[in-house]
Structures are given as structure tokens and as C-alpha cells.
Design an enzyme around this catalytic site. Structure first.
Site, PDB file in Angstrom:
ATOM      1  N   GLU A   1      32.488  36.629  44.557  1.00  0.00           N
ATOM      2  CA  GLU A   1      31.588  36.277  45.659  1.00  0.00           C
ATOM      3  C   GLU A   1      31.199  37.480  46.517  1.00  0.00           C
ATOM      4  O   GLU A   1      30.265  37.388  47.324  1.00  0.00           O
ATOM      5  CB  GLU A   1      32.237  35.208  46.543  1.00  0.00           C
ATOM      6  CG  GLU A   1      32.325  33.830  45.910  1.00  0.00           C
ATOM      7  CD  GLU A   1      30.959  33.184  45.691  1.00  0.00           C
ATOM      8  OE1 GLU A   1      29.984  33.620  46.323  1.00  0.00           O
ATOM      9  OE2 GLU A   1      30.876  32.246  44.884  1.00  0.00           O
TER      10      GLU A   1
ATOM     11  N   GLU B   1      51.841  34.750  32.343  1.00  0.00           N
ATOM     12  CA  GLU B   1      52.391  35.131  33.650  1.00  0.00           C
ATOM     13  C   GLU B   1      53.786  35.731  33.542  1.00  0.00           C
ATOM     14  O   GLU B   1      54.271  36.381  34.470  1.00  0.00           O
ATOM     15  CB  GLU B   1      52.422  33.935  34.592  1.00  0.00           C
ATOM     16  CG  GLU B   1      53.467  32.896  34.284  1.00  0.00           C
ATOM     17  CD  GLU B   1      53.540  31.843  35.396  1.00  0.00           C
ATOM     18  OE1 GLU B   1      54.605  31.743  36.032  1.00  0.00           O
ATOM     19  OE2 GLU B   1      52.543  31.140  35.620  1.00  0.00           O
TER      20      GLU B   1
END
Length: 297
Positions: A83, A114
Site C-alpha cells: 500500500e 515458519e
């Protein structure tokens, strides 16, 4: 580490009958829990402010803000990163989001990624991490191996490191120059850290990027003066931003934007400093792209 000792993994006594609640009862319970998140983030504001300072310093010396995380945490970092170009006019490579398992893991979970600290090392090396960068490691649990590995690698290379965890005394805090801990406590749905913890991480990322860009002159007042007007809605927003900033009407703002080739910042300086678009652009360059300084000059 015994994960059952983490606040984010503890069972929430207030929602122990979640499966028996009516939809309205369940939603009110969620809302009650969510209301505590903003206060938890507020208590961490001094540390968030310290993180803003180091990110600003990195970007001013040509470095980058690099978010690093796994699962929901990594996706939140990516959301904030993507963004920044449309909101603040930053180059696409200035704010990055790295996700365990690669970009494809945004839409399809790669849960095992992860647990691999070496994966973060490879991902950071792939984007050419340097000592000028700031790496922000996001992990709700505060102990995700991918994030631990990435922060440790970043520190070894001389980069600045920031950690964001939703538990106290987090493992990742030990690998950070600035540690942000936002203990959000037990989730409505036990262990589902996409809920309160994810909300807290989103709030922290919102703060980091918005405050950083404001400090870098990407904001004038509370207006997005460096936004990219890439569609009809945003072109209209740019007109309104210029009109608001220059205290003028939409027709005048439209004319100024046309002269400034659609760049709101240049149009604002043109109007406020009563100069040509070329002079406005030169003023901005001399003022390090800051509208107030360019107008004052």
C-alpha cells in the site's frame, strides 16, 4: 519453549462456551475482546515511536523498510508494504514484505515454512539486504524461527532490527534493536492469532508506515500529497487534495494538476508559492520533497 505458557495460546475463560453462543452473543464477545487491542497498542507507543525514528533514518540514507513474517503476521507486513507506493508515492522496492514460503504463501498457506530460520536468511539475501535497511520482524507468538533467523541475520550484517510480538518477554525481542511487545492475551478462539494479535500487528504496521512517511514529507497536513492517481477515483481525490491544501476551488486545482503533469505536490506548491510548475518542482527538489519547506523557500 512450552507454547502453552504464551498469552496468545492460553484459553480464554470469557469465551469457553463459544460454540453454544448465539451469533449475536458471539459477535459481542469478539467485539469486547477487540476493544482491548487498541489499549494494548497504546501502551507500546513509546517503542513504536522509537521504531519510527530508526525506519526514517534508514529511508533517509537510501535504505529500505523490510517487513518479515510468517502466516498472518507475514501477510500483514506484505499488505502494509504494497500500500505504500499508491498511498505515498514510494518506489516499489522502498518498502518490502517478505513472507515465509514466498509470495505464493499469501494465498495458499505454507505452514512448515515458519519453522525454517534459514529461509529468512535466503529471502533477505535475495533482496540484497544492506546495513542501511531496517528489518521489522513480525511474530504474534514472538518466537517464530523464520523471524528469529531473519532478525539475527540482519543484525549480523549491520542492518537495524525491529521486532513486533504479541507476548511479553518474546524471543524475537532479544534479536531487535527496538522491541515492540503488545500483549493481547487469550484469543476468542484459542490460539487463533489472526484475531486480536493480527489486529494489533496491523495497527502497529499502520503506525510505522504512516508516521514514517509523514516524517519524510510524504504528507501535508493530513493529506496524501504524494499519492499516485492511477484510476478515476484517485484522480478525483488528487483534485480534492490540491484544492484543500491550496484553499482553492476544484477548477483551479484541476488546472494546476494539469500543469504539474498530475503530481499533487507540485500543483500545491505551484498554487501556494504562486510560481510555475517548473519552479515548483525545483523548489521541491531543493527542499527534499517537503511541501512546507518548498513553499517557505
Amino acid at each position: 519453549m512450552d507454547l502453552s505458557t504464551l498469552g496468545t495460546e492460553t484459553r480464554n475463560d470469557r469465551t469457553s462456551d463459544l460454540d453454544q453462543m448465539s451469533p449475536t452473543e458471539l459477535l459481542l464477545a469478539m467485539n469486547d475482546e477487540d476493544r482491548s487491542v487498541a489499549e494494548a497498542v497504546r501502551r507500546a507507543v513509546p517503542d513504536i515511536a522509537a521504531a519510527v525514528d530508526v525506519v526514517v533514518a534508514s529511508l533517509r540514507q537510501g535504505g529500505r523498510l523490510i517487513y518479515l513474517g510468517a502466516g498472518t503476521s507475514g501477510r500483514i507486513g506484505m499488505l502494509d508494504a504494497v500500500e505504500c507506493p499508491p498511498t505515498f508515492g514510494t518506489p516499489p522496492d522502498r518498502v518490502l514484505g517478505l513472507l515465509a514460503g514466498g509470495a505464493g504463501a499469501f494465498g495458499v498457506a505454507v505452514e512448515g515454512a515458519e519453522d525454517d530460520p534459514a529461509g529468512a536468511v535466503a529471502d533477505l539475501d535475495a533482496v540484497g539486504l544492506t546495513a542501511r535497511d531496517t528489518v521489522v520482524g513480525l511474530a504474534a507468538s514472538g518466537r517464530t524461527p523464520y523471524v528469529v533467523g531473519g532478525l539475527a541475520h540482519a543484525r549480523a550484517l549491520g542492518a537495524t532490527t525491529v521486532s513486533v510480538a504479541c507476548n511479553s518477554d518474546a524471543v524475537i525481542s532479544r534479536h531487535a534493536d527496538v522491541a515492540i511487545e503488545v500483549p493481547t492475551g487469550p484469543e476468542v478462539l484459542t490460539g487463533s492469532t489472526r484475531l486480536k494479535a493480527g489486529t494489533a500487528e496491523k495497527l502497529v504496521c499502520n503506525m510505522l508506515s504512516t508516521a514514517t512517511m509523514a516524517r519524510l514529507g510524504k504528507v501535508y497536513g493530513n493529506l496524501m500529497v504524494d499519492m499516485n492517481a492511477t484510476n478515476e477515483k484517485l484522480v478525483d481525490r488528487a483534485r480534492r487534495i490540491v484544492a484543500e491544501a491550496a484553499h482553492t476551488d476544484l477548477d483551479t486545482a484541476t488546472q494546476a494538476l494539469a500543469a504539474a503533469h498530475g503530481h499533487a505536490k507540485t500543483a500545491i506548491v505551484l498554487l501556494l508559492a504562486h510560481c510555475t510548475a517548473e519552479e515548483a518542482a525545483a523548489r521541491l527538489r531543493a527542499a527534499d520533497d517537503d511541501v512546507r519547506a518548498a513553499v517557505a523557500a
